[in-house]
Design a protein around this motif. Structure first.
Motif, short mmCIF file in Angstrom:
data_model
loop_
_atom_site.label_atom_id
_atom_site.label_comp_id
_atom_site.label_asym_id
_atom_site.label_seq_id
_atom_site.Cartn_x
_atom_site.Cartn_y
_atom_site.Cartn_z
N PHE A 1 3.31 -1.25 -8.47
CA PHE A 1 3.72 -1.82 -7.20
C PHE A 1 5.23 -1.83 -7.10
N ILE A 2 5.72 -1.89 -5.87
CA ILE A 2 7.15 -1.95 -5.59
C ILE A 2 7.38 -3.09 -4.61
N ILE A 3 8.36 -3.93 -4.91
CA ILE A 3 8.75 -5.01 -4.01
C ILE A 3 10.18 -4.75 -3.59
N THR A 4 10.43 -4.80 -2.29
CA THR A 4 11.76 -4.53 -1.78
C THR A 4 12.30 -5.73 -1.00
N PRO A 5 13.62 -5.88 -0.92
CA PRO A 5 14.19 -6.99 -0.16
C PRO A 5 14.21 -6.75 1.34
N VAL A 6 14.03 -5.49 1.76
CA VAL A 6 14.06 -5.13 3.17
C VAL A 6 12.90 -4.19 3.48
N MET A 7 12.64 -4.00 4.77
CA MET A 7 11.53 -3.16 5.21
C MET A 7 12.06 -1.76 5.52
N LEU A 8 11.67 -0.80 4.69
CA LEU A 8 12.09 0.60 4.85
C LEU A 8 10.83 1.45 5.03
N PRO A 9 10.53 1.88 6.27
CA PRO A 9 9.30 2.63 6.51
C PRO A 9 9.12 3.85 5.61
N ASP A 10 10.20 4.58 5.32
CA ASP A 10 10.05 5.77 4.48
C ASP A 10 9.62 5.41 3.06
N VAL A 11 10.09 4.30 2.55
CA VAL A 11 9.68 3.85 1.21
C VAL A 11 8.21 3.43 1.23
N ILE A 12 7.81 2.69 2.26
CA ILE A 12 6.42 2.26 2.38
C ILE A 12 5.50 3.47 2.44
N GLU A 13 5.85 4.45 3.26
CA GLU A 13 5.02 5.65 3.40
C GLU A 13 4.97 6.44 2.09
N TRP A 14 6.11 6.58 1.42
CA TRP A 14 6.16 7.28 0.14
C TRP A 14 5.20 6.63 -0.85
N CYS A 15 5.24 5.29 -0.90
CA CYS A 15 4.35 4.56 -1.81
C CYS A 15 2.88 4.75 -1.42
N ALA A 16 2.59 4.63 -0.14
CA ALA A 16 1.21 4.76 0.33
C ALA A 16 0.64 6.14 -0.01
N GLU A 17 1.46 7.18 0.13
CA GLU A 17 1.02 8.54 -0.19
C GLU A 17 0.67 8.70 -1.66
N ARG A 18 1.22 7.84 -2.51
CA ARG A 18 1.02 7.91 -3.95
C ARG A 18 0.15 6.78 -4.48
N ASN A 19 -0.50 6.07 -3.56
CA ASN A 19 -1.37 4.95 -3.92
C ASN A 19 -0.63 3.87 -4.72
N ILE A 20 0.62 3.62 -4.33
CA ILE A 20 1.44 2.56 -4.92
C ILE A 20 1.57 1.45 -3.89
N VAL A 21 1.26 0.25 -4.27
CA VAL A 21 1.39 -0.87 -3.35
C VAL A 21 2.87 -1.17 -3.15
N CYS A 22 3.29 -1.24 -1.91
CA CYS A 22 4.65 -1.59 -1.55
C CYS A 22 4.63 -2.91 -0.79
N VAL A 23 5.43 -3.86 -1.25
CA VAL A 23 5.54 -5.17 -0.62
C VAL A 23 6.97 -5.30 -0.10
N PRO A 24 7.18 -4.93 1.17
CA PRO A 24 8.54 -4.93 1.71
C PRO A 24 8.96 -6.30 2.23
N GLY A 25 10.26 -6.55 2.12
CA GLY A 25 10.83 -7.77 2.68
C GLY A 25 10.99 -7.66 4.18
N CYS A 26 10.48 -8.66 4.89
CA CYS A 26 10.53 -8.68 6.36
C CYS A 26 10.97 -10.06 6.81
N GLN A 27 11.58 -10.13 7.98
CA GLN A 27 12.01 -11.42 8.52
C GLN A 27 11.38 -11.73 9.87
#
Length: 130
Positions: A1-27
């Protein structure tokens, strides 16, 4: 899994394509929904202190498909309240792992902190996805 401090759509999509859970920071609700639409199964509300449990209730009620995980502002006393208000989960590190206790090797204090937070969240019960 990957946790980020901000929401970056390209990172989320990259993770999803590789079956990696991405937990992005959102406000904002818009960022939470955007993260969800790009493939983030869990959306980190950062910082959680900005809106508090009432904000989580309002957003999770209006957007029940989200799985909101508040962080930074969640503590040993209010973790259960965030869950009661609709959070899927909570993140807390600093309140649980007190730096002074760690420096002293006082792991009994850390265990007491864990017992305290568990006592506050246990009555809420397990999260049931809407």
């Amino acid at each position: 899994f990957i946790i980020t401090p901000v929401m970056l759509p390209d990172v989320i999509e990259w993770c999803a394509e590789r079956n990696i859970v991405c937990v992005p920071g959102c406000q904002t609700p818009t960022e939470l929904v955007t993260a969800y639409r790009h493939g983030a199964p869990l959306q980190k509300l950062f910082p959680g202190v900005a809106g508090g449990p009432g904000w989580v209730k309002a957003v999770s009620s209006a957007l029940p498909f989200l799985s909101i995980n508040p962080t930074s502002g969640v503590d040993l006393d209010n973790a259960g309240q965030f869950l009661e208000m609709g959070a899927a989960s909570v993140g807390l590190v600093a309140p649980l792992f007190d730096q002074e206790a760690i420096a002293k090797g006082d792991f009994d204090q850390i265990a007491k902190n864990a017992e305290k937070v568990m006592a506050n969240v246990r009555p809420v019960g397990p999260y049931v996805r809407k």
